[in-house]
Each structure stands twice: as structure tokens, then as C-alpha cells.
Motif scaffolding. Structure first.
Motif, PDB file in Angstrom:
ATOM      1  N   LYS A 220       0.839  -1.190   0.000  1.00  0.00           N
ATOM      2  CA  LYS A 220       0.000   0.000   0.000  1.00  0.00           C
ATOM      3  C   LYS A 220       0.884   1.253   0.000  1.00  0.00           C
ATOM      4  O   LYS A 220       2.058   1.192   0.357  1.00  0.00           O
ATOM      5  CB  LYS A 220      -0.921  -0.005   1.216  1.00  0.00           C
ATOM      6  CG  LYS A 220      -1.957  -1.130   1.201  1.00  0.00           C
ATOM      7  CD  LYS A 220      -2.871  -1.043   2.407  1.00  0.00           C
ATOM      8  CE  LYS A 220      -3.929  -2.136   2.370  1.00  0.00           C
ATOM      9  NZ  LYS A 220      -4.854  -2.043   3.533  1.00  0.00           N
TER      10      LYS A 220
ATOM     11  N   LYS B 112      -5.940  11.518   1.122  1.00  0.00           N
ATOM     12  CA  LYS B 112      -7.105  10.695   0.799  1.00  0.00           C
ATOM     13  C   LYS B 112      -7.653  11.044  -0.580  1.00  0.00           C
ATOM     14  O   LYS B 112      -7.984  10.163  -1.383  1.00  0.00           O
ATOM     15  CB  LYS B 112      -8.189  10.881   1.862  1.00  0.00           C
ATOM     16  CG  LYS B 112      -9.461  10.085   1.607  1.00  0.00           C
ATOM     17  CD  LYS B 112      -9.205   8.581   1.638  1.00  0.00           C
ATOM     18  CE  LYS B 112     -10.500   7.800   1.445  1.00  0.00           C
ATOM     19  NZ  LYS B 112     -10.268   6.331   1.502  1.00  0.00           N
TER      20      LYS B 112
ATOM     21  N   TYR C 111      -4.058   7.994  -1.685  1.00  0.00           N
ATOM     22  CA  TYR C 111      -3.162   7.290  -0.762  1.00  0.00           C
ATOM     23  C   TYR C 111      -3.958   6.432   0.220  1.00  0.00           C
ATOM     24  O   TYR C 111      -5.047   6.804   0.651  1.00  0.00           O
ATOM     25  CB  TYR C 111      -2.301   8.293   0.005  1.00  0.00           C
ATOM     26  CG  TYR C 111      -1.179   8.886  -0.822  1.00  0.00           C
ATOM     27  CD1 TYR C 111       0.067   8.270  -0.890  1.00  0.00           C
ATOM     28  CD2 TYR C 111      -1.372  10.065  -1.549  1.00  0.00           C
ATOM     29  CE1 TYR C 111       1.088   8.811  -1.658  1.00  0.00           C
ATOM     30  CE2 TYR C 111      -0.346  10.610  -2.319  1.00  0.00           C
ATOM     31  CZ  TYR C 111       0.876   9.980  -2.378  1.00  0.00           C
ATOM     32  OH  TYR C 111       1.887  10.503  -3.134  1.00  0.00           O
ATOM     33  N   ASP C 112      -3.368   5.281   0.569  1.00  0.00           N
ATOM     34  CA  ASP C 112      -3.992   4.373   1.524  1.00  0.00           C
ATOM     35  C   ASP C 112      -3.755   4.808   2.963  1.00  0.00           C
ATOM     36  O   ASP C 112      -4.520   4.445   3.864  1.00  0.00           O
ATOM     37  CB  ASP C 112      -3.423   2.955   1.358  1.00  0.00           C
ATOM     38  CG  ASP C 112      -3.600   2.426  -0.054  1.00  0.00           C
ATOM     39  OD1 ASP C 112      -4.762   2.225  -0.459  1.00  0.00           O
ATOM     40  OD2 ASP C 112      -2.588   2.227  -0.746  1.00  0.00           O
TER      41      ASP C 112
ATOM     42  N   ILE D 137      -8.707   6.389   6.162  1.00  0.00           N
ATOM     43  CA  ILE D 137      -7.287   6.355   5.820  1.00  0.00           C
ATOM     44  C   ILE D 137      -6.498   5.919   7.044  1.00  0.00           C
ATOM     45  O   ILE D 137      -6.867   6.241   8.178  1.00  0.00           O
ATOM     46  CB  ILE D 137      -6.819   7.741   5.308  1.00  0.00           C
ATOM     47  CG1 ILE D 137      -5.447   7.642   4.628  1.00  0.00           C
ATOM     48  CG2 ILE D 137      -6.827   8.791   6.417  1.00  0.00           C
ATOM     49  CD1 ILE D 137      -5.067   8.901   3.844  1.00  0.00           C
ATOM     50  N   ASP D 138      -5.436   5.159   6.851  1.00  0.00           N
ATOM     51  CA  ASP D 138      -4.647   4.622   7.952  1.00  0.00           C
ATOM     52  C   ASP D 138      -3.449   5.513   8.273  1.00  0.00           C
ATOM     53  O   ASP D 138      -3.061   6.365   7.478  1.00  0.00           O
ATOM     54  CB  ASP D 138      -4.142   3.216   7.602  1.00  0.00           C
ATOM     55  CG  ASP D 138      -5.271   2.208   7.463  1.00  0.00           C
ATOM     56  OD1 ASP D 138      -6.287   2.341   8.174  1.00  0.00           O
ATOM     57  OD2 ASP D 138      -5.146   1.292   6.627  1.00  0.00           O
TER      58      ASP D 138
ATOM     59  N   TYR E 167       4.204  -0.842   3.818  1.00  0.00           N
ATOM     60  CA  TYR E 167       3.862   0.369   3.076  1.00  0.00           C
ATOM     61  C   TYR E 167       5.027   0.872   2.232  1.00  0.00           C
ATOM     62  O   TYR E 167       6.197   0.712   2.586  1.00  0.00           O
ATOM     63  CB  TYR E 167       3.450   1.483   4.041  1.00  0.00           C
ATOM     64  CG  TYR E 167       2.063   1.318   4.614  1.00  0.00           C
ATOM     65  CD1 TYR E 167       0.942   1.715   3.880  1.00  0.00           C
ATOM     66  CD2 TYR E 167       1.878   0.776   5.889  1.00  0.00           C
ATOM     67  CE1 TYR E 167      -0.332   1.564   4.397  1.00  0.00           C
ATOM     68  CE2 TYR E 167       0.599   0.631   6.411  1.00  0.00           C
ATOM     69  CZ  TYR E 167      -0.501   1.017   5.666  1.00  0.00           C
ATOM     70  OH  TYR E 167      -1.765   0.877   6.183  1.00  0.00           O
TER      71      TYR E 167
ATOM     72  N   TYR F 191       2.373   9.576  -6.315  1.00  0.00           N
ATOM     73  CA  TYR F 191       1.346   8.530  -6.243  1.00  0.00           C
ATOM     74  C   TYR F 191       1.210   7.803  -7.577  1.00  0.00           C
ATOM     75  O   TYR F 191       1.186   6.569  -7.627  1.00  0.00           O
ATOM     76  CB  TYR F 191       0.000   9.131  -5.830  1.00  0.00           C
ATOM     77  CG  TYR F 191      -1.098   8.095  -5.749  1.00  0.00           C
ATOM     78  CD1 TYR F 191      -1.219   7.276  -4.627  1.00  0.00           C
ATOM     79  CD2 TYR F 191      -2.002   7.911  -6.800  1.00  0.00           C
ATOM     80  CE1 TYR F 191      -2.206   6.299  -4.554  1.00  0.00           C
ATOM     81  CE2 TYR F 191      -2.991   6.944  -6.738  1.00  0.00           C
ATOM     82  CZ  TYR F 191      -3.089   6.140  -5.612  1.00  0.00           C
ATOM     83  OH  TYR F 191      -4.064   5.180  -5.542  1.00  0.00           O
TER      84      TYR F 191
ATOM     85  N   LYS G 274       2.139   3.895  -7.996  1.00  0.00           N
ATOM     86  CA  LYS G 274       0.990   3.059  -8.375  1.00  0.00           C
ATOM     87  C   LYS G 274       1.274   2.308  -9.673  1.00  0.00           C
ATOM     88  O   LYS G 274       0.961   1.123  -9.810  1.00  0.00           O
ATOM     89  CB  LYS G 274      -0.240   3.953  -8.545  1.00  0.00           C
ATOM     90  CG  LYS G 274      -1.550   3.202  -8.758  1.00  0.00           C
ATOM     91  CD  LYS G 274      -2.035   2.600  -7.467  1.00  0.00           C
ATOM     92  CE  LYS G 274      -3.452   2.026  -7.640  1.00  0.00           C
ATOM     93  NZ  LYS G 274      -3.889   1.316  -6.416  1.00  0.00           N
TER      94      LYS G 274
END
Length: 274
Positions: free
Chosen positions: A2, A31, A35-36, A62-63, A241, A261, A265
Motif C-alpha cells: 500500500k 485521501k 493514498y492508503d 485512511i490509515d 507500506y 502517487y 501506483k
């Protein structure tokens, strides 16, 4: 794997923390881009409302991947191996606060700049001090479900633990399951002779990963070979991550975050497709 984005409180002293300012706005931006997770760089956790961050992250979905600590070294000179015992004690107390903050998210705490410099002392002397400090912090963090990750930094920024191999040896000496390594493409590009081989050699202790391009700009704007690096991560079955930590270049904060990103990705999707 992620993707996470480093964001920071507004008092950040570290120039490569590109996304400084209001943490909530940083969370919202990350977010929106896709992004995770975020990685939050904090100088003093007592000045941040952890409950508010918990509430916002849950609302956004979101984490929090990790908590950065380097600002405490850059702004206040706190470090774990200083010759001054009182300063070392103060550093441990600050890191306990970082661990307490991270426990709200069961995320990692980064030990980068805050480990300190040798200051003309032998590697053996400072390693002994560092190992003792890290064992204490790891034992404090373990019941809180917090993992500590040591980040090798290049020789132009610090003089203790510059390579993955050096760091791996110290992690083995610490001997705690909740202590591992954070590898960073910018620093590896300077210090590692064969990056992919180095990644394979620390596979069992690679717990977190930072990306920036060769110029410390957003991934995709320099000449770093991300394809071979991500292939190596795939080969060792890395599941952590990929955290973007870069300068707000070439065209400002949000644009850099978007470029990073898209780049990361793309490589991850290519691996999954292959």
C-alpha cells in the motif's frame, strides 16, 4: 503493498518533509489523491491531539502507517547516543511519547535522525549505548503493539548507521521482534553499491519503505531505477507500506504528491500484472 504519504506538523525543521502544516488538511489531501495511509512526522506528540487524528482518519477511511521522530533531533538536538546522559534520558522520554501516540494506530515509530551522531567516539562505544536504549524502548513498545524501525541515513546527514548492512547487524544485536529496518531509496542511492542485493540481504527485517527520487523530488522526476527496486521488494514478498517522503518539487506540495502517487501506483500495478 500500500502507498502512504508523509505529512507533518507546521513546525517541521526537515526540508524533505514536503507536506507541512495542518495535519487534518494533509490527511484530506492524501485521501483525495488516493493514498492508503499517511506517515505523520511529529516533533512533540504532547502538542498533537491524538484523539482528533483518530477521529479524522476513521472518518476519511485512511490509515496511519508510521510516526516520524526526526524533528526532535533537528529542532531540539534530542538523540539516543549523546555523550550527555541527561539528554539521552530526555530523548527516551520523548520517544515514549511517540510510542504512546503510535499506539492509537498500532503503527510504526521511526528511529532516524534521533539516534544521533558518534561525535568522535568509536562505533563500538555508541553501538553499545544505542542497543541498550533500543532494547528498553522496544520492551516499552511491545505491549502497545508498536514496532520500531531504524532508518539508515546517508553519510552527509549522519555518521552512525549509513547502510542497510550496518543497520541489520545492529538490529540483530538488539534482538527484539518489534525492531526492524526502514529502507529509503534516496539514502540507498548514495550508500548501497548494489541496491537490489542489499534489499534481499535484509528481507526478514525490512518493515517499512520510503521513496523519493535521486534528486529527492517526487518519484518519477529523477533517474532512480524504481522498477528494479520494486521488483526486489516483490521478490522478497514485502507487504509493508511504500511511503512517499520527498521535496515539494517540481511544482508544489499537491502536485508532487500526485506525481509520486501515480509513479508508485504504476510500478505496483505492473508487478501485479506481471
Amino acid at each position: 503493498m500500500k502507498i502512504a504519504l508523509v505529512i507533518s506538523t507546521s513546525d517541521a525543521a526537515f526540508n524533505s518533509l514536503a507536506f507541512k502544516g495542518d495535519l487534518v488538511k494533509g490527511l484530506e489531501m492524501a485521501k483525495k489523491i488516493g493514498y492508503d495511509a499517511v506517515e505523520i512526522a511529529i516533533r512533540d506528540p504532547k502538542k498533537v491531539d491524538a484523539n482528533e487524528i483518530v477521529k479524522v482518519t476513521k472518518k476519511l477511511g485512511i490509515d496511519v502507517a508510521a510516526v516520524g521522530t526526526g524533528q526532535a533531533f533537528l529542532a531540539e538536538a534530542l538523540n539516543l547516543i549523546d555523550p550527555d546522559e541527561n539528554l539521552r534520558k530526555n530523548t527516551v522520554e520523548r520517544l515514549k511519547n511517540h510510542i504512546d501516540f503510535a499506539s492509537h494506530f498500532s503503527c510504526k515509530v521511526i528511529i532516524g535522525f534521533i539516534r544521533g551522531n558518534k561525535k568522535q567516539r568509536s562505533v563500538q562505544e555508541v553501538t553499545k549505548i544505542f542497543v541498550e536504549q533500543m532494547r528498553f524502548l522496544a520492551d516499552y513498545a511491545f505491549p502497545k503493539k508498536v514496532v520500531l524501525v531504524i532508518e539508515p541515513l546517508n553519510r552527509y546527514e549522519i555518521d552512525f548507521l549509513n547502510t542497510l548492512h550496518e543497520t541489520y547487524e545492529v538490529v540483530q544485536m538488539i534482538g527484539r521482534t518489534n525492531v526492524g529496518i526502514l529502507a529509503d531509496t534516496f539514502h540507498m542511492n548514495i550508500e548501497e553499491a548494489k541496491i537490489e542485493e542489499s534489499i534481499h540481504s535484509i528481507a526478514d527485517k525490512l518493515y517499512h519503505f520510503h521513496v523519493a527520487d535521486s534528486n529527492r523530488w517526487a518519484p518519477g522526476t529523477g533517474h532512480y531505477d524504481f522498477e528494479s527496486t520494486f521488483k526486489a521488494l516483490h521478490e522478497i514478498n514485502y507487504k509493508g507500506y511504500i511511503s512517499v517522503e520527498c521535496l515539494p518539487l517540481p511544482n508544489g506540495t499537491e502536485e508532487a504528491a500526485k506525481i509520486a502517487y501515480r509513479t508508485v501506483k504504476k510500478y505496483l500495478e505492473n508487478l501485479e500484472g506481471g
